[in-house]
Design a protein around this motif. Structure first.
Motif, PDB file in Angstrom:
ATOM      1  N   ASP A  44       0.738  -1.375  -0.063  1.00 24.92           N
ATOM      2  CA  ASP A  44      -0.075   0.176  -0.056  1.00 24.92           C
ATOM      3  C   ASP A  44       0.933   1.371  -0.009  1.00 24.92           C
ATOM      4  OD1 ASP A  44      -2.216  -1.644   0.376  1.00 24.92           O
ATOM      5  OD2 ASP A  44      -2.606  -1.383   2.226  1.00 24.92           O
ATOM      6  N   TYR A  50      -6.231  11.627  -1.794  1.00 29.75           N
ATOM      7  CA  TYR A  50      -7.124  10.816  -1.013  1.00 29.75           C
ATOM      8  C   TYR A  50      -6.477   9.229  -0.383  1.00 29.75           C
ATOM      9  CZ  TYR A  50     -11.282   8.438   0.642  1.00 29.75           C
ATOM     10  OH  TYR A  50     -12.135   7.851   1.688  1.00 29.75           O
ATOM     11  N   ALA A  51      -5.746   8.913  -1.376  1.00 33.36           N
ATOM     12  CA  ALA A  51      -5.040   7.654  -1.042  1.00 33.36           C
ATOM     13  C   ALA A  51      -4.046   7.991  -0.160  1.00 33.36           C
ATOM     14  CB  ALA A  51      -4.390   7.043  -2.277  1.00 33.36           C
ATOM     15  N   ARG A  66      -5.629   8.431   3.396  1.00 30.01           N
ATOM     16  CA  ARG A  66      -6.290   7.145   3.962  1.00 30.01           C
ATOM     17  C   ARG A  66      -5.092   6.203   4.356  1.00 30.01           C
ATOM     18  NH1 ARG A  66     -11.080   4.836   3.141  1.00 30.01           N
ATOM     19  NH2 ARG A  66     -10.130   3.492   4.607  1.00 30.01           N
ATOM     20  N   GLU A  81      -5.401   3.217   7.096  1.00 29.58           N
ATOM     21  CA  GLU A  81      -6.682   3.148   7.371  1.00 29.58           C
ATOM     22  C   GLU A  81      -7.458   1.933   6.622  1.00 29.58           C
ATOM     23  OE1 GLU A  81      -8.684   6.708   7.633  1.00 29.58           O
ATOM     24  OE2 GLU A  81      -7.038   7.830   8.796  1.00 29.58           O
ATOM     25  N   ASN A  82      -6.734   0.778   6.668  1.00 28.67           N
ATOM     26  CA  ASN A  82      -7.374  -0.157   5.740  1.00 28.67           C
ATOM     27  C   ASN A  82      -7.621   0.426   4.478  1.00 28.67           C
ATOM     28  OD1 ASN A  82      -8.620  -2.589   5.167  1.00 28.67           O
ATOM     29  ND2 ASN A  82     -10.562  -1.976   5.888  1.00 28.67           N
ATOM     30  N   SER A  83      -6.675   0.932   3.757  1.00 28.30           N
ATOM     31  CA  SER A  83      -6.487   1.671   2.662  1.00 28.30           C
ATOM     32  C   SER A  83      -6.039   0.917   1.426  1.00 28.30           C
ATOM     33  CB  SER A  83      -5.995   3.093   2.735  1.00 28.30           C
ATOM     34  OG  SER A  83      -4.557   2.825   3.091  1.00 28.30           O
ATOM     35  N   SER A  84      -6.029  -0.478   1.205  1.00 23.73           N
ATOM     36  CA  SER A  84      -5.480  -0.855   0.215  1.00 23.73           C
ATOM     37  C   SER A  84      -6.211  -0.871  -1.088  1.00 23.73           C
ATOM     38  CB  SER A  84      -5.529  -2.682   0.337  1.00 23.73           C
ATOM     39  OG  SER A  84      -4.580  -2.843   1.524  1.00 23.73           O
ATOM     40  N   ARG A  85      -7.343  -0.591  -1.132  1.00 25.03           N
ATOM     41  CA  ARG A  85      -8.208  -0.255  -2.156  1.00 25.03           C
ATOM     42  C   ARG A  85      -7.801   1.146  -2.939  1.00 25.03           C
ATOM     43  NH1 ARG A  85     -12.418  -0.251  -0.154  1.00 25.03           N
ATOM     44  NH2 ARG A  85     -13.028  -2.383  -0.310  1.00 25.03           N
ATOM     45  N   GLU A  86      -7.634   2.222  -2.032  1.00 27.03           N
ATOM     46  CA  GLU A  86      -7.363   3.377  -2.452  1.00 27.03           C
ATOM     47  C   GLU A  86      -5.955   3.362  -2.880  1.00 27.03           C
ATOM     48  OE1 GLU A  86     -10.911   3.621   0.220  1.00 27.03           O
ATOM     49  OE2 GLU A  86      -8.809   2.644   0.325  1.00 27.03           O
ATOM     50  N   TYR A  96     -16.731  -0.554  -2.296  1.00 27.36           N
ATOM     51  CA  TYR A  96     -17.196   0.125  -0.947  1.00 27.36           C
ATOM     52  C   TYR A  96     -18.730  -0.352  -0.302  1.00 27.36           C
ATOM     53  CZ  TYR A  96     -13.457   3.526  -2.108  1.00 27.36           C
ATOM     54  OH  TYR A  96     -12.291   3.998  -2.255  1.00 27.36           O
TER      55      TYR A  96
END
Length: 365
Positions: free
Chosen positions: A228, A289-290, A293, A296-301, A365
């Protein structure tokens, strides 16, 4: 609610552009590219004094204790300047791995030195398969008493030639992925320089033969977090690089004349520039934004940002080269520096295709 940058972040970004514009213009960059180790020690001494080296290092270890969004400001400007050297790999990736998984003693040793500009770190993940998937990692970590020993081979390790410590991905006796820290000067460590398309960076192969290592806490979860962090860092660098490619192409189109008028007045070139802008501006918000985040459990972003920005960077530099015409393909012109850097970013820590698949697996999401 304000979704923009804070005043402090804008000042950090502006000061980074001014510093790198003055200390690392392209003539200086080309001299660094031609050097044996590709590491501008004097420049990095100044970077340490500015506090960049320890920007995300916790205050207890001598750093500024800031977040990934603050670091993204530096990385974006580093991409704009095509800043050479191990900053991204040391002060972002290696520092994040230690911050998230290192013991207090280990962090006191390496993070403190890194923040002071007295140590360089890097990360070693990819092997001969060219993949960051755990299934393709064959480096073995064997338990020995209270410590660990690593054996295996890594490819394309950034700045291993100047690193003091290396964060290595390996599998333990149970076949589980984990991160370990290796002293680069340990017996059994062999580093060989490799040729690289992007001459603003150096990569090496790394061979480990029963090398002592210290385990970072977190296992597979920490490994995912490292992916990430790398994704956001490369996306921020790509954002700055795309912006620089656009600026160079637009400036050239204003002064280059054909048929008695600037080529920028031709509709085809206007369209090419407009397409870069249309890609670039929405992507800026995606990166910020990525970075906001991060952690904060932000692998998607993170994966969305990496996939999109690397596509944009490669496509944008393609168009910028074409806007320059023949001169854009020459060694003498600087455009190829960003064109080649875009290719490195595209492949490092997962291709856009890998990260889109990762987003699909993680779900919506």
């Amino acid at each position: 609610m304000d979704f923009g940058l804070s005043e402090e972040q804008r000042q950090l970004k502006d000061s980074a552009r001014a510093f790198l514009g003055g200390e690392c213009p392209t003539p200086v960059l080309r001299k660094i590219m031609a050097s044996d180790e590709g590491y501008p020690r004097e420049l990095y001494g100044q970077i340490a004094k500015l506090g960049w080296s320890g920007l995300i290092v916790p205050e207890e270890f001598g750093g500024a204790g800031l977040g990934m969004l603050d670091m993204a400001m530096i990385l974006e400007e580093g991409g704009f300047a095509a800043m050479p050297g191990p900053f991204l790999f040391s002060s972002v990736l290696a520092a994040s791995a230690l911050k998230l998984g290192g013991s207090k003693d280990l962090n006191s040793k390496w993070l403190t030195a890194l923040a002071e500009g007295k140590a360089i770190g890097t990360v070693a993940v990819v092997e001969s398969a060219g993949s960051i998937e755990p299934v393709d990692i064959t480096t073995v970590a064997s338990k020995e008493g209270s410590g660990w020993r690593l054996s295996g081979a890594k490819m394309f390790v950034p700045y291993a030639n100047v690193a003091d410590f290396i964060v290595v991905a390996a599998k333990n006796d149970a076949g589980e992925i984990a991160l370990f820290v290796v002293d680069a000067k340990s017996a059994g460590v062999t580093i060989r320089s490799l040729k690289n398309l992007d001459l603003t960076r150096r990569v090496s192969s790394l061979e480990l033969k029963n090398v002592p290592a210290e385990l970072l806490n977190g296992g597979a979860e920490l490994f995912a977090k490292l992916i990430d962090v790398a994704a956001v860092a490369i996306a921020a660098d790509s954002l700055g690089g795309t912006e620089r490619a656009l600026e160079m192409a637009v400036e050239y189109s204003k002064v280059r004349e054909q048929f008695g008028k600037p080529i920028g007045s031709f509709q085809a070139l206007k369209h090419a520039a407009a397409e870069i802008v249309a890609d670039l501006e929405p992507a800026r918000a995606l990166v910020w934004y990525a970075a906001h985040r991060a952690g904060e459990n932000s692998s998607r972003e993170a994966s969305m940002a990496k996939a999109r920005l690397c596509d944009i960077y490669s496509r944008g530099t393609d168009r910028a080269v074409l806007m320059h015409g023949g001169i854009g393909f020459t060694w003498e012109h600087d455009m190829h520096l960003w064109f080649k850097r875009a290719r490195f970013n595209e492949s490092y820590f997962g291709s856009p295709g890998y990260h889109r698949e990762r987003v699909a697996v993680l779900g919506g999401y």
